[in-house]
Design an enzyme around this catalytic site. Structure first.
Site, PDB file in Angstrom:
ATOM      1  N   LYS A 183       0.858  -1.190   0.000  1.00 29.87           N
ATOM      2  CA  LYS A 183       0.000   0.000   0.000  1.00 29.87           C
ATOM      3  C   LYS A 183       0.882   1.224   0.000  1.00 29.87           C
ATOM      4  O   LYS A 183       1.820   1.317   0.798  1.00 29.87           O
ATOM      5  CB  LYS A 183      -0.871  -0.015   1.279  1.00 29.87           C
ATOM      6  N   GLN A 216       7.396   3.890   3.741  1.00 31.41           N
ATOM      7  CA  GLN A 216       5.984   3.523   3.763  1.00 31.41           C
ATOM      8  C   GLN A 216       5.764   2.244   4.572  1.00 31.41           C
ATOM      9  O   GLN A 216       4.770   2.100   5.277  1.00 31.41           O
ATOM     10  CB  GLN A 216       5.490   3.319   2.324  1.00 31.41           C
ATOM     11  N   LYS A 251       5.410   1.763  -3.109  1.00 29.91           N
ATOM     12  CA  LYS A 251       5.363   3.126  -3.671  1.00 29.91           C
ATOM     13  C   LYS A 251       5.606   3.041  -5.163  1.00 29.91           C
ATOM     14  O   LYS A 251       6.233   2.096  -5.631  1.00 29.91           O
ATOM     15  CB  LYS A 251       6.458   3.991  -3.028  1.00 29.91           C
ATOM     16  N   GLY A 254      -2.700   8.198  -4.199  1.00 31.06           N
ATOM     17  CA  GLY A 254      -2.057   9.412  -4.696  1.00 31.06           C
ATOM     18  C   GLY A 254      -0.799   9.771  -3.926  1.00 31.06           C
ATOM     19  O   GLY A 254      -0.488   9.204  -2.880  1.00 31.06           O
ATOM     20  N   ASP A 255      -0.062  10.679  -4.479  1.00 31.21           N
ATOM     21  CA  ASP A 255       1.082  11.313  -3.811  1.00 31.21           C
ATOM     22  C   ASP A 255       1.315  12.595  -4.620  1.00 31.21           C
ATOM     23  O   ASP A 255       0.377  13.065  -5.293  1.00 31.21           O
ATOM     24  CB  ASP A 255       2.295  10.372  -3.819  1.00 31.21           C
ATOM     25  N   THR A 293      -4.369  13.423   5.642  1.00 33.24           N
ATOM     26  CA  THR A 293      -2.956  13.558   6.028  1.00 33.24           C
ATOM     27  C   THR A 293      -2.772  14.832   6.854  1.00 33.24           C
ATOM     28  O   THR A 293      -2.110  14.815   7.899  1.00 33.24           O
ATOM     29  CB  THR A 293      -2.050  13.560   4.774  1.00 33.24           C
ATOM     30  N   ASN A 349      -2.349  18.927  -1.226  1.00 30.73           N
ATOM     31  CA  ASN A 349      -3.412  18.378  -0.392  1.00 30.73           C
ATOM     32  C   ASN A 349      -3.107  18.388   1.095  1.00 30.73           C
ATOM     33  O   ASN A 349      -3.957  18.683   1.927  1.00 30.73           O
ATOM     34  CB  ASN A 349      -3.557  16.902  -0.788  1.00 30.73           C
ATOM     35  N   SER A 401      -6.716   5.720   3.974  1.00 33.17           N
ATOM     36  CA  SER A 401      -6.806   4.869   2.788  1.00 33.17           C
ATOM     37  C   SER A 401      -7.203   3.447   3.200  1.00 33.17           C
ATOM     38  O   SER A 401      -7.986   2.791   2.510  1.00 33.17           O
ATOM     39  CB  SER A 401      -5.460   4.811   2.065  1.00 33.17           C
TER      40      SER A 401
END
Ligand code: GLU
Length: 449
Positions: free
Chosen positions: A90, A111, A126, A165-166, A210, A241, A381
């Site tokens: 993830k 991550q 990632k 997303g990132d 986040t 974001n 998420s």
């Protein structure tokens, strides 16, 4: 230093000298694990650490797409499935012109620990592409995303790997990526990506998560010092974001975000990015595709500092929330000279190694690590995945409440882990140890491979 730990770090330095971000991330985590490795000699027997610094697998693929003028372009895409011991891989996808394998691996490694800290069943991965979304039209973005998914779809799935997303990948890109996945597979597959729009399986609060999570974590740190967020000033970076979510939550709680930054410089708004109009304008700037923070200064008549970073401003709290290695040693010295008490990392690895060491040596400043502070995004998420697989929709209040609880637990787990190993109030080491311990337990239980 522990001999096994030293040999693993040396090995990574030698064999990955061409991957500086990855080496930095590994060094920063492993050096904090010494007391754990000392107490667990069994890890060396099964070479646990060398297995942990090697991704389980990484895919590299070609992505061709057509620009509006009919010319064709080629980019490189990656997906790094770093560690799946505690759940399916993830992590987000980053579209940015200068990303490379080193960046993918550093983000995948981070991550893994971050996801473990959430307490939820998600492994670490990632991905991304060296595609520059700046100035691209909507149709170009759609064609790029479709082509990207044509290469990626065979490697992901709801029990395999769930991208999100990132930087450079928001709700719009997730929509195009998911649409292409659905077309190729002919089924919905529990949504497979997270960060989807609410109309097709996205979770309430995911866009804000986040930033909200970072502020909830900050509140824990402030409470430890007997302080309150009300009336505090915060310096942030970026205008994506994450920063948007921080502005929203900070405003709601009576604090003020006074800086935003972009590739062109930073803006200083002494009244704070603290009205609905100003907070919304962040999304307008993002959607314009211009990637210029000066637009905020022009719109609201505040100071713009071209080519500079915001770390010299006088604010109570620093929250570097843009990208890796954004805060350098000279900034760190300025932050300390300004008497800042709270340095709360938000972006992944936003502080250079020397700056981070310097900040951690200062008695007057509390350093909170990104992998704990920004974990609310990926945690939400995982809540989106839970809703998709149960075919349920939770209200914003339900999601927010769980997010808040998760952030409090992450904070407490980090505090406890550091104390258990005699390190005192050390949020950085505590987060690494707590995340590591969970992944290590799962790997030990599953045998050597
Ligand atoms: N890219 C975000 C992160 O670094 C989100 C990942 C996700 O939601 O899977 O955590």
């Amino acid at each position: 230093m522990n001999a096994y730990l030293t040999s693993v770090i040396e090995g990574v330095r030698t064999h990955h000298a061409d991957e500086p971000e990855f080496v930095q991330a590994v060094e920063e985590v492993l050096t904090t694990l010494e007391p754990v490795i000392d107490q667990h000699p069994e890890y060396e027997m099964v070479d646990l650490l060398n297995r942990m610094v090697e991704p389980e697998r990484t895919f590299t693929f070609r992505v061709c797409w057509m620009a509006d003028d009919g010319t064709w372009h080629t980019n490189t895409g990656w997906r790094c499935q770093f560690n799946g011991a505690i759940g399916p891989y993830k992590g987000g996808l980053r579209f940015q012109k200068d990303v490379n394998l080193s960046v993918m691996k550093f983000l995948g490694f981070e991550q893994t620990f971050k996801n473990a800290l959430t307490g939820l069943p998600i492994g670490g991965g990632k991905g991304g592409a060296d595609f520059d979304p700046t100035g691209k039209s909507d149709s170009e973005i759609m064609r790029f995303c479709q082509s990207y998914m044509q290469a990626l779809y065979r490697y992901i799935g709801p029990d395999v790997d769930i991208p999100a997303g990132d930087m450079g990948v928001g709700a719009r890109e997730i929509g195009y990526l998911f649409g292409e996945y659905r077309r190729l597979k002919g089924c919905f597959e529990n949504g497979v990506l997270t960060g989807k729009g609410f109309s097709y399986g996205g979770s309430r609060i995911r866009p804000e998560a986040t930033g909200y999570g970072a502020v909830y974590y900050l509140q824990n740190v402030l409470a430890h010092e007997g302080e309150d967020i009300q009336g505090k000033t915060i310096a942030c970076a970026g205008f994506g974001n994450v920063t948007w979510g921080i502005c929203k939550k900070a405003t709601e709680l009576g604090a003020k975000v006074v800086t935003l930054s972009g590739p062109d410089g930073y803006i200083y708004d002494p009244d704070g990015v603290a009205t609905p109009e100003k907070v919304d304008y962040i999304t307008v700037m993002r959607a314009s595709g211009r990637n210029l923070v000066k637009d905020y200064a022009d719109r609201f008549g505040v100071e713009f500092h071209p080519g500079e970073k915001p770390w010299g401003v006088k604010a109570d709290i620093m929250m570097p929330s843009a990208m890796q290695n954004d805060v350098h040693l000279e900034h760190a010295k300025q932050i300390v000279a300004n008497g800042v008490k709270y340095y709360i990392e938000v972006a992944n690895m936003p502080t250079t190694s020397d700056a981070l060491s310097y900040l951690q040596e200062q008695p007057g400043i509390i350093v909170a690590p990104c992998k704990a502070v920004n974990a609310g995004g990926v945690a939400t998420s995982a809540l989106e995945m839970a809703q998709n697989s149960e075919r349920l929709v939770w209200t914003a209040e339900e999601v927010d409440q769980q997010l808040h609880q998760i952030m409090n637990t992450i904070y407490q787990m980090s505090v406890d882990a550091a104390e258990r190993y005699g390190l005192g109030y050390n949020l950085v080491a505590g987060a690494n140890i707590a995340g590591f311990q969970r992944v290590a337990d799962a790997m030990m239980a599953q045998g050597v491979f």
